[in-house]
Every structure is written in C-alpha cells, then in structure tokens.
Design a protein around this motif. Structure first.
Motif, PDB file in Angstrom:
ATOM      1  N   GLU A   6      21.918  40.236  17.311  1.00  0.00           N
ATOM      2  CA  GLU A   6      21.760  38.897  18.196  1.00  0.00           C
ATOM      3  C   GLU A   6      22.056  39.116  19.435  1.00  0.00           C
ATOM      4  O   GLU A   6      22.616  40.011  20.072  1.00  0.00           O
ATOM      5  CB  GLU A   6      22.686  38.018  17.758  1.00  0.00           C
ATOM      6  N   GLY A   8      20.694  36.260  23.577  1.00  0.00           N
ATOM      7  CA  GLY A   8      20.410  35.159  24.125  1.00  0.00           C
ATOM      8  C   GLY A   8      21.571  33.918  24.029  1.00  0.00           C
ATOM      9  O   GLY A   8      21.262  33.035  24.563  1.00  0.00           O
ATOM     10  N   ARG A  19      17.784  29.883  23.551  1.00  0.00           N
ATOM     11  CA  ARG A  19      16.812  30.546  22.348  1.00  0.00           C
ATOM     12  C   ARG A  19      17.602  32.011  22.027  1.00  0.00           C
ATOM     13  O   ARG A  19      17.683  32.634  22.647  1.00  0.00           O
ATOM     14  CB  ARG A  19      15.487  30.763  22.691  1.00  0.00           C
ATOM     15  N   SER A  21      17.955  35.130  19.590  1.00  0.00           N
ATOM     16  CA  SER A  21      17.340  36.094  18.930  1.00  0.00           C
ATOM     17  C   SER A  21      18.037  36.928  18.079  1.00  0.00           C
ATOM     18  O   SER A  21      19.268  37.490  18.021  1.00  0.00           O
ATOM     19  CB  SER A  21      16.510  37.134  19.819  1.00  0.00           C
ATOM     20  N   CYS A  22      17.301  37.367  16.929  1.00  0.00           N
ATOM     21  CA  CYS A  22      18.092  38.418  15.975  1.00  0.00           C
ATOM     22  C   CYS A  22      16.997  39.444  15.589  1.00  0.00           C
ATOM     23  O   CYS A  22      16.095  39.103  14.589  1.00  0.00           O
ATOM     24  CB  CYS A  22      18.378  37.453  14.392  1.00  0.00           C
ATOM     25  N   SER A  72      10.240  32.994  13.186  1.00  0.00           N
ATOM     26  CA  SER A  72      10.208  34.467  13.157  1.00  0.00           C
ATOM     27  C   SER A  72       9.023  35.010  13.782  1.00  0.00           C
ATOM     28  O   SER A  72       7.839  34.210  13.724  1.00  0.00           O
ATOM     29  CB  SER A  72      10.483  35.018  11.659  1.00  0.00           C
ATOM     30  N   THR A  78      11.589  39.905  14.307  1.00  0.00           N
ATOM     31  CA  THR A  78      12.874  39.067  14.977  1.00  0.00           C
ATOM     32  C   THR A  78      12.798  37.731  14.600  1.00  0.00           C
ATOM     33  O   THR A  78      11.792  37.161  14.185  1.00  0.00           O
ATOM     34  CB  THR A  78      12.592  39.146  16.576  1.00  0.00           C
ATOM     35  N   TYR A  80      14.221  33.956  15.279  1.00  0.00           N
ATOM     36  CA  TYR A  80      14.887  33.164  16.416  1.00  0.00           C
ATOM     37  C   TYR A  80      15.441  31.774  16.035  1.00  0.00           C
ATOM     38  O   TYR A  80      15.172  31.362  14.953  1.00  0.00           O
ATOM     39  CB  TYR A  80      13.636  32.842  17.314  1.00  0.00           C
ATOM     40  N   GLN A  82      15.846  28.399  17.983  1.00  0.00           N
ATOM     41  CA  GLN A  82      15.621  27.709  19.383  1.00  0.00           C
ATOM     42  C   GLN A  82      16.419  26.378  19.421  1.00  0.00           C
ATOM     43  O   GLN A  82      16.392  25.433  18.316  1.00  0.00           O
ATOM     44  CB  GLN A  82      14.070  26.970  19.428  1.00  0.00           C
TER      45      GLN A  82
END
Length: 128
Positions: A6, A8, A19, A21-22, A72, A78, A80, A82
């Motif tokens: 992860e 962000g 946001r 991210s993964c 995604s 990735t 996400y 938001q």
C-alpha cells in the motif's frame, strides 16, 4: 509469493482527498476479490470496500458510501481507494487484502478472516 504494497497515505485536512494504492505482485490477480480495511487505534479492523479485480465494486461500508471509491488498473496490477470528503473519523491504518481465489467476492467480503494475504498498511490521518 504474493505481495501487496500500500501507498498514498498521509496527513490531510478534513474535507480533503487522498488516493491509496495497493500494488500487487507475485501472480495474476484478475480472478481475485480485493478488499480495503482500516484499523484505528484501540479499535477492531473494519471493512471499507471490496471489488472483484476485473469487475465492479462489490460493496462499501455504510460509513464511506458516497465518499470512497474502489477501482483497479489491470495494466498496473494495482487496486486503488479514492477517498473524498475525508473526516477525522477516517483516521486509521488502511490495509489492502486478497481473498482466496475460490471465494471470488461471494463470501465474507466484509470479514477480515475471509482474506488470506494482506499488505503492511498505510497511515491516513485526517485533521479536523
């Protein structure tokens, strides 16, 4: 070996956006269910959102509906999250996680035990 990383997180004022991210690595994730959870100090880990990797979101916690969106990017492998209109009560460590392939977002998407791989987490702090 599956890895979820992860990023962000950070400090933001109430009403702001972030946001998360993964980034997933280790294998193709197109047939898996991915979820976001969060854990605030002294509280249980709680469900935030989930989606079938190549499909639509499968669910959101009531507390984030209308403010958070999970999506995604297959090309980047990735997922996400938001987060808009952030509130102080959104402060927590946020984790992404993956269900076993056979679950396919059909079982326990809101249950942490239904996920078998987890990232290390990213801190989100919302100041009021």
């Amino acid at each position: 070996q599956v890895h979820l990383v992860e990023s962000g997180g950070g400090l933001v004022q109430a009403g702001g956006s972030l946001r998360l991210s993964c980034a997933a690595s280790g294998r193709t994730f197109s047939s898996y269910c991915m979820g976001w959870f969060r854990q605030a100090p002294g509280k249980e880990r709680e469900f935030v959102a989930a989606m079938y990797w190549s499909g639509n979101p499968m669910g959101y916690a009531d507390s984030v509906k209308g403010r958070f969106t999970i999506f995604s990017d297959n090309a980047k492998n990735t997922v996400y999250l938001q987060m808009n209109s952030l509130k102080a009560e959104d402060t927590a460590v946020y984790y992404c996680a993956r269900q076993p392939r056979d679950f396919g977002c059909r079982f326990g998407i809101m249950v942490a035990m239904a996920y078998d791989y987890w990232g290390q987490g990213t801190q989100v702090t919302v100041s009021s």
